[in-house]
Design a protein around this motif. Sequence first.
Motif, PDB file in Angstrom:
ATOM      1  N   TRP B  78      34.758  38.819  33.500  1.00 30.10           N
ATOM      2  CA  TRP B  78      35.049  38.113  32.252  1.00 30.10           C
ATOM      3  C   TRP B  78      34.797  38.959  31.010  1.00 30.10           C
ATOM      4  O   TRP B  78      35.636  39.018  30.106  1.00 30.10           O
ATOM      5  N   LEU B  82      37.659  39.567  28.316  1.00 31.68           N
ATOM      6  CA  LEU B  82      37.435  38.961  26.991  1.00 31.68           C
ATOM      7  C   LEU B  82      37.607  40.019  25.902  1.00 31.68           C
ATOM      8  O   LEU B  82      38.305  39.807  24.914  1.00 31.68           O
ATOM      9  N   ILE B  86      41.750  39.898  25.709  1.00 26.32           N
ATOM     10  CA  ILE B  86      41.927  38.833  24.710  1.00 26.32           C
ATOM     11  C   ILE B  86      41.691  39.379  23.301  1.00 26.32           C
ATOM     12  O   ILE B  86      42.563  39.318  22.440  1.00 26.32           O
ATOM     13  N   ASP B  87      40.522  39.947  23.073  1.00 25.87           N
ATOM     14  CA  ASP B  87      40.234  40.466  21.730  1.00 25.87           C
ATOM     15  C   ASP B  87      41.176  41.626  21.388  1.00 25.87           C
ATOM     16  O   ASP B  87      41.690  41.722  20.271  1.00 25.87           O
ATOM     17  N   GLN B  90      44.520  40.292  20.271  1.00 23.40           N
ATOM     18  CA  GLN B  90      44.482  39.739  18.914  1.00 23.40           C
ATOM     19  C   GLN B  90      44.496  40.860  17.886  1.00 23.40           C
ATOM     20  O   GLN B  90      45.165  40.763  16.851  1.00 23.40           O
ATOM     21  N   ARG B 141      48.677  28.526  35.196  1.00 27.43           N
ATOM     22  CA  ARG B 141      47.662  28.221  36.208  1.00 27.43           C
ATOM     23  C   ARG B 141      47.149  29.547  36.755  1.00 27.43           C
ATOM     24  O   ARG B 141      47.553  30.000  37.831  1.00 27.43           O
ATOM     25  N   PRO B 142      46.218  30.174  36.021  1.00 29.00           N
ATOM     26  CA  PRO B 142      45.762  31.517  36.405  1.00 29.00           C
ATOM     27  C   PRO B 142      44.987  31.482  37.721  1.00 29.00           C
ATOM     28  O   PRO B 142      44.248  30.545  37.982  1.00 29.00           O
ATOM     29  N   GLY B 143      45.169  32.521  38.500  1.00 31.94           N
ATOM     30  CA  GLY B 143      44.449  32.642  39.759  1.00 31.94           C
ATOM     31  C   GLY B 143      43.149  33.415  39.621  1.00 31.94           C
ATOM     32  O   GLY B 143      42.400  33.546  40.581  1.00 31.94           O
ATOM     33  N   ASN B 144      42.866  33.918  38.438  1.00 42.75           N
ATOM     34  CA  ASN B 144      41.644  34.687  38.199  1.00 42.75           C
ATOM     35  C   ASN B 144      41.437  34.798  36.681  1.00 42.75           C
ATOM     36  O   ASN B 144      42.297  34.371  35.896  1.00 42.75           O
ATOM     37  N   LEU B 145      40.290  35.369  36.303  1.00 41.60           N
ATOM     38  CA  LEU B 145      39.973  35.442  34.874  1.00 41.60           C
ATOM     39  C   LEU B 145      40.882  36.435  34.143  1.00 41.60           C
ATOM     40  O   LEU B 145      41.149  36.288  32.945  1.00 41.60           O
ATOM     41  N   VAL B 148      43.665  34.331  33.209  1.00 39.90           N
ATOM     42  CA  VAL B 148      43.286  33.533  32.040  1.00 39.90           C
ATOM     43  C   VAL B 148      43.493  34.357  30.770  1.00 39.90           C
ATOM     44  O   VAL B 148      44.026  33.873  29.768  1.00 39.90           O
ATOM     45  N   ALA B 151      47.195  34.597  29.923  1.00 39.97           N
ATOM     46  CA  ALA B 151      47.683  33.338  29.346  1.00 39.97           C
ATOM     47  C   ALA B 151      47.212  33.198  27.900  1.00 39.97           C
ATOM     48  O   ALA B 151      47.961  32.738  27.024  1.00 39.97           O
ATOM     49  N   ALA B 152      45.985  33.617  27.630  1.00 36.51           N
ATOM     50  CA  ALA B 152      45.467  33.565  26.257  1.00 36.51           C
ATOM     51  C   ALA B 152      46.271  34.489  25.349  1.00 36.51           C
ATOM     52  O   ALA B 152      46.568  34.152  24.196  1.00 36.51           O
TER      53      ALA B 152
END
Lengths: 247, 247
Positions: B78, B82, B86-87, B90, B141-145, B148, B151-152
């Motif tokens: 994660w 993250l 994700i960051d 962005q 529907r993610p299968g792992n982080l 996720v 998708a984010a």
Amino acid sequence: MAQSVLLTGAAGRVGDAILGRLADEHEWRLLDRDPPTDEQPGEFVVADITDDEAVREAMDGVDVVIHLAGDPRPEAPWDSVLTNNIDGTQTVFEAAVDAGVEKVVFASSNHAVGAFETDERTPEMYRTDDDYLLDGTELPRPGNLYGVSKAAGETLGRYYHDEYGLSVVNVRIGNLTEGHPPIDYERGQAMWLSYRDCAHLFDRCIRADYGYEIVYGISDNDRKYYSIDRARDVLGYEPRDNSADHD
Amino acid sequence: MAQSVLLTGAAGRVGDAILGRLADEHEWRLLDRDPPTDEQPGEFVVADITDDEAVREAMDGVDVVIHLAGDPRPEAPWDSVLTNNIDGTQTVFEAAVDAGVEKVVFASSNHAVGAFETDERTPEMYRTDDDYLLDGTELPRPGNLYGVSKAAGETLGRYYHDEYGLSVVNVRIGNLTEGHPPIDYERGQAMWLSYRDCAHLFDRCIRADYGYEIVYGISDNDRKYYSIDRARDVLGYEPRDNSADHD
């Protein structure tokens, strides 16, 4: 049956609406970054939602988590929602799975879909004679980075449900105000959630059986562009308020 | 018309597939955390994707960003997704808006929808006689982080499109391998993306006109559970490979 419930972000407005009516209905453990200023209906843990160890400790013996903690400002900057809302929510889900929690109720937001309110659709969609309706099956369209963080929290819930069998319901909370709906604000009236309906809805989230759900959290307003059918059907939500009664 | 394109994560496998065929088609600026080991088809910036200043500098004068950088491991923890995915994404969107970039092509992944592959549906859904088909309108529907985080990234793109008018296409990349499809692996054959089709697809993402799109990036395999209709219709994607030709 009374449940053992951990409420994160307990000192906020949604927590206030919930505890104001459900204090005696369940066994509460409360968590907030800010210490309480008055008497509380359960053990109070002062901790930040990103404090992994404190969150894990607070989960001990809990059946249901209502996860409200996070930066609640629609205009919150990215760094804050990344840490408090996205990372904080992952901390909660991970700890919930490890602690054997059954259900996580995630406070999502109307802001996860705020950008459906385009210039072309507004203000017509806020009115009773318009039939535009979102039902939770649509892909998110956040109107701000706060909304992005809420959509990310919903997707985290999807993963933790699919992977670990955790029951997860995401409540896209509308415009929560006490007493009466927002005045002279059509949008707010269309997505009004009364304190009474809010408490009832979260009580249903604690008690009902479900797998993974996205529901809209608003009262039974004549004006609405969010469907509450799913909340009614799956959770047994029976709202009693309607912003039109306050005109 | 040749475009000025910034390619982040240029040293990875997708970057390899793209540059192997499109090096002379556009003006490239390449960015990667790792310095290059051989000659490159454009200016190379060594920087981490979370380095806001370096990313902003690299955007200067760019028409299109292809954003591949991130932790590519499906099993990535994660903290890494993250930060890096994700960051980092962005950071790219924010810098792209500020620099006046027209289009951002985001390397999403099949892992954003990996949990649709339930025990009940597999292995049947990997076969030609099964008609299960995802088309990009379904909720993730993610299968792992890692999924996720992808998708984010898609939701971030939705926001930056709605708010700033940036053109955004998310390519849910399948199983990219050079030469031939994965052997003895039905799932991999169903979502095979050849190097040739990969380069062509990203070339279409650079050249086509669109608003906000989610497309699946796979070859025209007989076996498939991802629709490529949207990629064909909106981008003009015309794949030439098919895993069934390699049986």
